[in-house]
Write a protein that holds these residues in place. Structure first.
Motif, PDB file in Angstrom:
ATOM      1  N   SER A  43       6.761 -10.210  -9.014  1.00 48.22           N
ATOM      2  CA  SER A  43       7.526  -9.810  -7.836  1.00 48.22           C
ATOM      3  C   SER A  43       7.147  -8.452  -7.258  1.00 48.22           C
ATOM      4  O   SER A  43       7.292  -8.238  -6.059  1.00 48.22           O
ATOM      5  N   TYR A  44       6.694  -7.532  -8.095  1.00 45.53           N
ATOM      6  CA  TYR A  44       6.533  -6.151  -7.630  1.00 45.53           C
ATOM      7  C   TYR A  44       5.113  -5.616  -7.725  1.00 45.53           C
ATOM      8  O   TYR A  44       4.897  -4.428  -7.479  1.00 45.53           O
ATOM      9  N   THR A  45       4.160  -6.437  -8.121  1.00 48.49           N
ATOM     10  CA  THR A  45       2.790  -5.950  -8.231  1.00 48.49           C
ATOM     11  C   THR A  45       1.824  -6.909  -7.538  1.00 48.49           C
ATOM     12  O   THR A  45       2.196  -8.029  -7.186  1.00 48.49           O
ATOM     13  N   ASP A  46       0.612  -6.445  -7.369  1.00 52.23           N
ATOM     14  CA  ASP A  46      -0.466  -7.272  -6.827  1.00 52.23           C
ATOM     15  C   ASP A  46      -1.369  -7.758  -7.961  1.00 52.23           C
ATOM     16  O   ASP A  46      -2.568  -7.933  -7.778  1.00 52.23           O
ATOM     17  N   ALA A  47      -0.803  -7.960  -9.133  1.00 54.34           N
ATOM     18  CA  ALA A  47      -1.587  -8.362 -10.302  1.00 54.34           C
ATOM     19  C   ALA A  47      -2.108  -9.788 -10.134  1.00 54.34           C
ATOM     20  O   ALA A  47      -1.405 -10.667  -9.632  1.00 54.34           O
ATOM     21  N   THR A  48      -3.332  -9.998 -10.563  1.00 52.98           N
ATOM     22  CA  THR A  48      -3.922 -11.332 -10.532  1.00 52.98           C
ATOM     23  C   THR A  48      -3.420 -12.133 -11.730  1.00 52.98           C
ATOM     24  O   THR A  48      -2.848 -11.567 -12.672  1.00 52.98           O
ATOM     25  N   LEU A  99      -1.504  -2.745  -9.895  1.00 49.33           N
ATOM     26  CA  LEU A  99      -1.287  -2.138  -8.586  1.00 49.33           C
ATOM     27  C   LEU A  99       0.103  -2.495  -8.072  1.00 49.33           C
ATOM     28  O   LEU A  99       0.453  -3.681  -7.990  1.00 49.33           O
ATOM     29  N   CYS A 100       0.908  -1.487  -7.745  1.00 51.00           N
ATOM     30  CA  CYS A 100       2.228  -1.707  -7.166  1.00 51.00           C
ATOM     31  C   CYS A 100       2.052  -2.299  -5.770  1.00 51.00           C
ATOM     32  O   CYS A 100       1.260  -1.790  -4.978  1.00 51.00           O
ATOM     33  N   SER A 101       2.781  -3.361  -5.476  1.00 52.50           N
ATOM     34  CA  SER A 101       2.620  -4.009  -4.177  1.00 52.50           C
ATOM     35  C   SER A 101       3.236  -3.198  -3.042  1.00 52.50           C
ATOM     36  O   SER A 101       2.902  -3.406  -1.888  1.00 52.50           O
ATOM     37  N   ARG A 102       4.095  -2.247  -3.359  1.00 50.78           N
ATOM     38  CA  ARG A 102       4.749  -1.458  -2.308  1.00 50.78           C
ATOM     39  C   ARG A 102       4.019  -0.149  -2.008  1.00 50.78           C
ATOM     40  O   ARG A 102       3.659   0.122  -0.880  1.00 50.78           O
ATOM     41  N   LYS A 104       1.129   0.862  -3.563  1.00 47.95           N
ATOM     42  CA  LYS A 104      -0.311   0.675  -3.801  1.00 47.95           C
ATOM     43  C   LYS A 104      -0.889   1.675  -4.800  1.00 47.95           C
ATOM     44  O   LYS A 104      -2.046   2.059  -4.722  1.00 47.95           O
TER      45      LYS A 104
END
Length: 180
Positions: A43-48, A99-102, A104
């Protein structure tokens, strides 16, 4: 879910989504650390998918099964719907960053502490619920810290505060985004 059903779908470990952590208020303490970590990573990261598997030490099949179990669990559904505050998040394994999606930024505590809004609605609801149940709200620390949000030192201070029966955040704590 019994162990035999786990083996039936090719999963050899026995893990669950439910917990009973007394130091964390419901619904967050009723959700296992692994389920909270998975929720925060999704929900909160850009993790693959690969990064998520490495952080959790699970195979893709196990993650899919964990997600399926989370969608059925009452407490998990509440956390998924309401969000997960950073103070009830989890640290990633040593030397793991996502990487935090908010904001970065690279973080090793999920959700990102720097992006957490301390006055969000779900925090107020929990405090009101605690009062209705006759619980006392923990006092705020009188000693603010200058450690930047998301730093290992700040996380240690927050853990110490919780262990001492205080709120993890202090409104006088240092604010801002930490550069990693």
């Amino acid at each position: 879910m019994g162990l035999w059903r786990w083996r039936k779908v090719g999963v050899k470990r026995d893990f669950g989504v439910s917990a009973d952590e007394k130091r964390i208020p419901p619904p967050y303490g009723k959700v296992s650390a692994m389920a909270r970590t998975l929720l925060a990573l999704l929900s909160y990261t850009d993790a693959t998918n690969q990064e998520i598997r490495e952080c959790l030490g699970l195979r893709q099949k196990e993650i899919q099964l964990l997600l399926k179990m989370m969608r059925k669990d009452v407490f998990c559904k509440n956390v998924i719907k309401g969000g997960l505050p950073a103070m009830y998040g989890e640290a990633l394994p040593e030397s793991r960053y996502v990487l935090c999606s908010r904001c970065k930024k690279l973080i090793n505590w999920v959700p990102c502490v720097a992006c957490c809004q301390h006055d969000e609605k779900f925090m107020d609801r929990i405090d009101r619920q605690r009062e209705l149940n006759g619980e006392t709200i923990p006092p705020e620390s009188q000693e603010p810290t200058d450690f930047p949000p998301g730093s290992p030192q700040k996380v240690s201070v927050m853990k110490y505060r919780v262990e001492m029966g205080m709120q993890p955040f202090c409104h006088k704590d240092a604010k801002g985004v930490r550069r990693v």
